[in-house]
Design a protein around this motif. Structure first.
Motif, mmCIF file in Angstrom:
data_model
loop_
_atom_site.group_PDB
_atom_site.id
_atom_site.type_symbol
_atom_site.label_atom_id
_atom_site.label_comp_id
_atom_site.label_asym_id
_atom_site.label_seq_id
_atom_site.Cartn_x
_atom_site.Cartn_y
_atom_site.Cartn_z
ATOM 1 N N TRP A 223 0.977 -1.259 0.042
ATOM 2 C CA TRP A 223 -0.067 0.083 -0.024
ATOM 3 C C TRP A 223 0.894 1.091 -0.163
ATOM 4 N N ASP B 289 5.254 -5.120 3.307
ATOM 5 C CA ASP B 289 5.588 -6.116 4.536
ATOM 6 C C ASP B 289 6.605 -6.931 3.869
ATOM 7 N N THR C 114 7.402 -4.429 8.508
ATOM 8 C CA THR C 114 7.074 -3.587 7.408
ATOM 9 C C THR C 114 8.142 -2.387 7.049
HETATM 10 N N1 ABN Z 1 0.300 -4.419 6.813
HETATM 11 C C1 ABN Z 1 0.380 -5.023 7.998
HETATM 12 C C2 ABN Z 1 -0.382 -6.058 8.594
HETATM 13 C C3 ABN Z 1 0.025 -7.128 8.609
HETATM 14 C C4 ABN Z 1 -0.904 -8.202 8.900
HETATM 15 C C5 ABN Z 1 -2.273 -7.628 9.569
HETATM 16 C C6 ABN Z 1 -2.555 -6.539 9.553
HETATM 17 C C7 ABN Z 1 -1.528 -5.413 9.107
#
Ligand code: ABN
Length: 171
Positions: A99, A118, A162
């Motif tokens: 994102w 991520d 992340t």
């Molecule tokens: N984008 C981070 C994230 C990972 C897993 C669950 C929620 C958010």
């Protein structure tokens, strides 16, 4: 034509003044210089520091949620998990999809587009959780939604941490 003549004259003059070997050596050096110069490393640290928001003499803290480029993060900072703000820790790989957020750099007042990828392949890191969410939108605008596991399209869907990668600046 005039260019050819000029070049010929110069070459002849140079050949009369110097030996063939030394002329070839000089020509070789010039050619190597021309080819090699563009690939030599330049010190762009001043620009990099500006883009990352470091004020002169003050380093940014990549492990703090307050770092401006983390403005739309939802996750554990990879800089606290064995990686950095832009690289995944060993044993994990960046998510294929991500994102994006738009964050203002206080050092220059400009808005930067940041990709939040991520890192996938290990269980959750659990350190330095940040949930800043600026301009984040619900799941129906998936590209700017962060509350989702972006490891969804990797071979391992395990979410670890992340990263925040600056993609560009709004001019
Ligand atoms: N984008 C981070 C994230 C990972 C897993 C669950 C929620 C958010």
């Amino acid at each position: 034509m005039w260019f050819d003549n000029l070049f010929e004259r110069q070459t002849r003059r140079a050949a009369q003044r110097t030996g063939r070997r030394s002329m070839l050596a000089t020509l070789g050096k010039a050619m190597v210089g021309t080819v090699a110069l563009p690939v030599l490393p330049f010190d762009r640290s001043a620009h990099a520091a500006a883009a990352h928001g470091a004020r002169p003499g003050k380093a940014v803290d990549e492990t703090s949620c307050d770092y401006w480029k983390y403005c739309a993060v939802d996750g554990f900072l990879c800089s606290c998990c064995g990686g950095s703000s832009t690289t995944c820790p060993p044993g994990t790989e960046p998510s294929r999809v991500s994102w994006v957020g738009t964050c203002r750099n206080p050092a220059d007042g400009k808005d930067y587009m940041v990709s939040y990828n991520d890192c996938c392949g290990k269980t959750t890191c659990g350190r330095c959780e940040c949930n800043t969410n600026e301009r984040e939108r619900p799941g129906y605008k998936l590209g700017v939604h962060n509350d989702v596991n972006w490891c969804m399209s990797n071979s391992s869907t395990m979410f670890h941490c992340t990263t925040s990668i600056i993609l560009g600046v709004q001019e």
